[in-house]
Write a protein that holds these residues in place. Structure first.
Motif, mmCIF file in Angstrom:
data_model
loop_
_atom_site.group_PDB
_atom_site.id
_atom_site.type_symbol
_atom_site.label_atom_id
_atom_site.label_comp_id
_atom_site.label_asym_id
_atom_site.label_seq_id
_atom_site.Cartn_x
_atom_site.Cartn_y
_atom_site.Cartn_z
ATOM 1 N N LYS A 47 0.813 -1.215 0.000
ATOM 2 C CA LYS A 47 0.000 0.000 0.000
ATOM 3 C C LYS A 47 0.849 1.268 0.000
ATOM 4 O O LYS A 47 0.461 2.284 -0.598
ATOM 5 C CB LYS A 47 -0.946 -0.003 1.206
ATOM 6 C CG LYS A 47 -2.183 -0.842 1.008
ATOM 7 C CD LYS A 47 -3.055 -0.266 -0.104
ATOM 8 C CE LYS A 47 -4.362 -1.019 -0.241
ATOM 9 N NZ LYS A 47 -5.202 -0.475 -1.328
ATOM 10 N N THR A 48 1.990 1.230 0.667
ATOM 11 C CA THR A 48 2.856 2.410 0.680
ATOM 12 C C THR A 48 3.418 2.680 -0.715
ATOM 13 O O THR A 48 3.545 3.833 -1.140
ATOM 14 C CB THR A 48 4.008 2.220 1.689
ATOM 15 O OG1 THR A 48 3.450 2.022 2.995
ATOM 16 C CG2 THR A 48 4.915 3.433 1.728
ATOM 17 N N VAL A 49 3.735 1.619 -1.438
ATOM 18 C CA VAL A 49 4.287 1.767 -2.787
ATOM 19 C C VAL A 49 3.309 2.491 -3.714
ATOM 20 O O VAL A 49 3.706 3.356 -4.506
ATOM 21 C CB VAL A 49 4.652 0.379 -3.379
ATOM 22 C CG1 VAL A 49 4.939 0.484 -4.876
ATOM 23 C CG2 VAL A 49 5.871 -0.185 -2.659
ATOM 24 N N ILE A 50 2.011 2.166 -3.602
ATOM 25 C CA ILE A 50 1.050 2.719 -4.566
ATOM 26 C C ILE A 50 0.146 3.797 -3.940
ATOM 27 O O ILE A 50 -0.863 4.183 -4.547
ATOM 28 C CB ILE A 50 0.187 1.591 -5.195
ATOM 29 C CG1 ILE A 50 -0.451 0.702 -4.128
ATOM 30 C CG2 ILE A 50 1.027 0.734 -6.116
ATOM 31 C CD1 ILE A 50 -1.806 1.127 -3.664
ATOM 32 N N ALA A 51 0.508 4.318 -2.762
ATOM 33 C CA ALA A 51 -0.343 5.278 -2.046
ATOM 34 C C ALA A 51 -0.722 6.511 -2.870
ATOM 35 O O ALA A 51 -1.898 6.908 -2.882
ATOM 36 C CB ALA A 51 0.323 5.691 -0.734
ATOM 37 N N PRO A 52 0.219 7.174 -3.578
ATOM 38 C CA PRO A 52 -0.174 8.358 -4.358
ATOM 39 C C PRO A 52 -1.217 8.046 -5.439
ATOM 40 O O PRO A 52 -2.166 8.811 -5.645
ATOM 41 C CB PRO A 52 1.149 8.817 -4.981
ATOM 42 C CG PRO A 52 2.202 8.321 -4.047
ATOM 43 C CD PRO A 52 1.697 6.992 -3.593
ATOM 44 N N LEU A 53 -1.067 6.909 -6.105
ATOM 45 C CA LEU A 53 -2.036 6.514 -7.127
ATOM 46 C C LEU A 53 -3.375 6.151 -6.494
ATOM 47 O O LEU A 53 -4.439 6.447 -7.047
ATOM 48 C CB LEU A 53 -1.496 5.326 -7.934
ATOM 49 C CG LEU A 53 -0.261 5.588 -8.802
ATOM 50 C CD1 LEU A 53 0.197 4.304 -9.472
ATOM 51 C CD2 LEU A 53 -0.553 6.652 -9.851
ATOM 52 N N PHE A 67 -12.607 11.110 -15.691
ATOM 53 C CA PHE A 67 -11.263 10.578 -15.419
ATOM 54 C C PHE A 67 -10.488 10.381 -16.719
ATOM 55 O O PHE A 67 -11.019 9.942 -17.728
ATOM 56 C CB PHE A 67 -11.349 9.229 -14.701
ATOM 57 C CG PHE A 67 -10.007 8.580 -14.493
ATOM 58 C CD1 PHE A 67 -9.224 8.903 -13.400
ATOM 59 C CD2 PHE A 67 -9.511 7.670 -15.422
ATOM 60 C CE1 PHE A 67 -7.969 8.323 -13.217
ATOM 61 C CE2 PHE A 67 -8.259 7.082 -15.246
ATOM 62 C CZ PHE A 67 -7.499 7.413 -14.143
ATOM 63 N N SER A 68 -9.206 10.725 -16.665
ATOM 64 C CA SER A 68 -8.275 10.384 -17.735
ATOM 65 C C SER A 68 -6.894 10.307 -17.109
ATOM 66 O O SER A 68 -6.645 10.891 -16.041
ATOM 67 C CB SER A 68 -8.291 11.442 -18.846
ATOM 68 O OG SER A 68 -7.725 12.664 -18.398
ATOM 69 N N ALA A 72 -5.376 12.632 -14.149
ATOM 70 C CA ALA A 72 -4.907 12.003 -12.916
ATOM 71 C C ALA A 72 -3.493 12.457 -12.571
ATOM 72 O O ALA A 72 -3.206 12.845 -11.426
ATOM 73 C CB ALA A 72 -4.954 10.476 -13.051
ATOM 74 N N PHE A 73 -2.607 12.428 -13.559
ATOM 75 C CA PHE A 73 -1.231 12.831 -13.286
ATOM 76 C C PHE A 73 -1.106 14.348 -13.127
ATOM 77 O O PHE A 73 -0.208 14.829 -12.439
ATOM 78 C CB PHE A 73 -0.306 12.302 -14.378
ATOM 79 C CG PHE A 73 -0.069 10.828 -14.269
ATOM 80 C CD1 PHE A 73 0.725 10.321 -13.254
ATOM 81 C CD2 PHE A 73 -0.675 9.939 -15.144
ATOM 82 C CE1 PHE A 73 0.926 8.953 -13.114
ATOM 83 C CE2 PHE A 73 -0.490 8.568 -15.012
ATOM 84 C CZ PHE A 73 0.323 8.075 -13.991
ATOM 85 N N ARG A 74 -2.038 15.113 -13.724
ATOM 86 C CA ARG A 74 -2.066 16.556 -13.485
ATOM 87 C C ARG A 74 -2.451 16.833 -12.038
ATOM 88 O O ARG A 74 -1.878 17.726 -11.390
ATOM 89 C CB ARG A 74 -3.066 17.231 -14.429
ATOM 90 C CG ARG A 74 -2.983 18.754 -14.405
ATOM 91 C CD ARG A 74 -3.928 19.366 -15.425
ATOM 92 N NE ARG A 74 -5.301 19.273 -14.975
ATOM 93 C CZ ARG A 74 -5.882 20.148 -14.134
ATOM 94 N NH1 ARG A 74 -5.187 21.156 -13.658
ATOM 95 N NH2 ARG A 74 -7.129 20.001 -13.789
ATOM 96 N N LEU A 75 -3.409 16.061 -11.512
ATOM 97 C CA LEU A 75 -3.806 16.203 -10.114
ATOM 98 C C LEU A 75 -2.642 15.880 -9.182
ATOM 99 O O LEU A 75 -2.398 16.585 -8.193
ATOM 100 C CB LEU A 75 -5.002 15.290 -9.817
ATOM 101 C CG LEU A 75 -5.471 15.234 -8.358
ATOM 102 C CD1 LEU A 75 -5.936 16.604 -7.889
ATOM 103 C CD2 LEU A 75 -6.593 14.211 -8.185
ATOM 104 N N ILE A 76 -1.918 14.801 -9.486
ATOM 105 C CA ILE A 76 -0.756 14.429 -8.669
ATOM 106 C C ILE A 76 0.278 15.551 -8.683
ATOM 107 O O ILE A 76 0.821 15.938 -7.633
ATOM 108 C CB ILE A 76 -0.132 13.112 -9.180
ATOM 109 C CG1 ILE A 76 -1.084 11.938 -8.932
ATOM 110 C CG2 ILE A 76 1.220 12.857 -8.507
ATOM 111 C CD1 ILE A 76 -0.624 10.626 -9.524
ATOM 112 N N TYR A 77 0.540 16.098 -9.864
ATOM 113 C CA TYR A 77 1.541 17.161 -10.001
ATOM 114 C C TYR A 77 1.106 18.420 -9.247
ATOM 115 O O TYR A 77 1.911 19.037 -8.529
ATOM 116 C CB TYR A 77 1.756 17.492 -11.480
ATOM 117 C CG TYR A 77 2.743 18.621 -11.716
ATOM 118 C CD1 TYR A 77 4.112 18.423 -11.519
ATOM 119 C CD2 TYR A 77 2.295 19.885 -12.105
ATOM 120 C CE1 TYR A 77 5.012 19.463 -11.720
ATOM 121 C CE2 TYR A 77 3.185 20.920 -12.304
ATOM 122 C CZ TYR A 77 4.546 20.707 -12.106
ATOM 123 O OH TYR A 77 5.430 21.737 -12.299
ATOM 124 N N CYS A 78 -0.162 18.814 -9.383
ATOM 125 C CA CYS A 78 -0.662 20.010 -8.702
ATOM 126 C C CYS A 78 -0.637 19.842 -7.188
ATOM 127 O O CYS A 78 -0.317 20.787 -6.453
ATOM 128 C CB CYS A 78 -2.092 20.325 -9.171
ATOM 129 S SG CYS A 78 -2.190 20.906 -10.877
#
Length: 323
Positions: A47-53, A67-68, A72-78
Motif C-alpha cells: 500500500k505504501t508503494v502505490i499510495a499516491p495513485l 477521469f483520464s 490524474a497525473f495533473r492532479l498528482i503534479y498540482c
C-alpha cells in the motif's frame, strides 16, 4: 522420539520441517503468528508503494469529474506543487492502521480456511480443487473486511478532504461519530462485502492456480521472486476488474458526508452514477489507474508475504525463536 513439524504452503501441500524440541501447540501458535506478521508487513509495503495513485483514484471516484490518465497525473503534479511531496501520501497513516490488520487477518485466515476446507473436502495436505480454492479466498477477504471496515471509511475520508478538516485518525472517528452518528462508520459496508467476495476469491484463486501450474510445468517447488510478482499482477488485474463498480459505489457512500451528495443505498447510488455519468465513465471511473496500481499492489503484497514467510520458516528450521 521427536517428530518434524508439518505446515502447509500456499498450494495446500504439506511441508515437513526438521524436528523441534518445542511443544506442538507452541509451534502451531508460531505458524499463526508468523502468518499474521508476514501478512501485516506485506500489506504495509504494497500500500505504501502505490499510495499516491490510490489517493488520486479515490478523489476521482467520489467526484463527477471525468477521469483520464492526463487529468490524474495533473492532479498528482498540482498536489505536489501545492502541498509538497508528502501530501501525496496523505491518509496513508490511516491506510496503514487499516491495511496491516486487514492483510494480517486475510492471509492468516486464508491459511486456516485452506486447512479447514481441505479437511472437509478430503484434500488435507493436498492442493485444493478449484471451488474450495476460490471459496477460501472469498472467506478470507470477507473475514478481514468485516473486522476492519471502519478503518477503511476513515481512510477514504482522509483521502478526499483537506488536512484542515481532520487532523488525525482519531479526529475523523470523533467527528463522524458526533456529527453523523456511529452508523456512518459502516456506510458502504454492504457493497464492500459484495465486492470483496469475488475480488478476494478470484485474486487468491488466480495466484495459487498460477503457482500450481508453474510447479507442474517447471518441476520447481517455488517460483522466483519476479515470477511471483507476475502471478500477483495477473491476480490483481483480474480480481479488481471483476469487482470495480462496487468499489466506486462504496467510495461514494463512504464520502457522502463531505461531498454533499445523498448516496443511501447500493442500487440508488448506482442509478445516480449511471444517470449522471454513464456506465463506463461512472461505474468504471479510474479503472485504468487500477490496472496500473492494482497489479503492482497485489504483486508486491503476495511476493512480500511469500518471501517473508519463507524466511521465517528457515529461521525456525535453523533453531532461532527457541524461547
Amino acid at each position: 522420539m521427536a517428530h518434524g513439524v508439518t505446515v502447509h504452503d500456499h498450494q495446500g501441500a504439506v511441508l515437513s520441517l526438521p524436528p523441534s524440541s518445542q511443544p506442538q501447540d507452541l509451534r502451531s501458535r508460531w505458524t499463526a503468528l508468523d502468518t499474521l506478521l508476514c501478512g501485516a508487513f506485506a500489506g504495509a509495503v504494497a500500500k505504501t508503494v502505490i499510495a499516491p495513485l490510490d489517493r488520486t483514484k479515490i478523489i476521482f471516484q467520489v467526484s463527477s469529474n471525468r477521469f483520464s490518465a492526463k487529468e490524474a497525473f495533473r492532479l498528482i503534479y498540482c498536489t505536489y506543487m501545492k502541498d509538497g511531496l508528502l501530501s501525496l501520501w496523505r491518509g496513508n497513516s490511516a491506510t496503514m492502521v487499516r491495511v496491516m490488520p486487514y492483510a494480517a487477518i486475510q492471509f492468516c485466515s486464508h491459511e486456516q480456511y485452506k486447512i479447514l476446507l481441505g479437511g472437509h473436502f478430503g484434500f488435507q495436505g493436498k492442493v485444493l480443487p478449484p471451488l474450495p480454492r476460490l471459496l477460501a479466498g472469498s472467506l478470507a477477504g470477507t473475514t478481514a473486511a468485516m473486522l476492519t471496515y471502519p478503518l477503511d471509511m476513515v481512510r477514504a475520508r482522509m483521502a478526499v478532504t483537506a488536512k484542515e478538516m481532520y487532523s488525525n485518525i482519531m479526529h475523523v472517528f470523533v467527528r463522524i461519530s458526533q456529527e453523523e452518528g456511529i452508523k456512518t462508520l459502516y456506510r458502504g459496508f454492504t457493497p464492500t462485502i459484495l465486492g470483496v467476495i469475488p475480488y478476494a476469491g478470484i485474486t487468491f484463486f488466480t495466484y495459487e492456480t498460477l503457482k500450481k501450474l508453474h510447479t507442474e510445468r517447471t518441476k520447481r517447488s517455488q517460483p522466483y521472486p519476479h515470477e511471483r510478482l507476475a502471478f500477483g499482477a495477473c491476480a490483481g488485474l483480474i480480481g479488481q476488474s471483476s469487482s470495480y463498480p462496487l468499489d466506486v459505489v462504496r467510495r461514494r457512500m463512504q464520502t457522502a458526508g463531505v461531498t454533499g451528495s445523498a448516496y443511501g443505498t447500493i442500487l440508488g447510488t448506482m442509478r445516480t452514477i449511471v444517470t449522471q455519468e454513464g456506465v463506463i465513465r461512472g461505474l468504471y471511473k479510474g479503472l485504468s489507474m487500477n490496472w496500473v496500481k492494482g497489479p503492482v499492489a497485489v504483486g508486491v503484497s503476495f511476493t512480500t508475504f511469500d518471501l517473508t514467510q519463507d524466511l521465517l520458516h528457515k529461521l525456525h528450521q535453523m533453531g532461532y525463536f527457541t524461547h
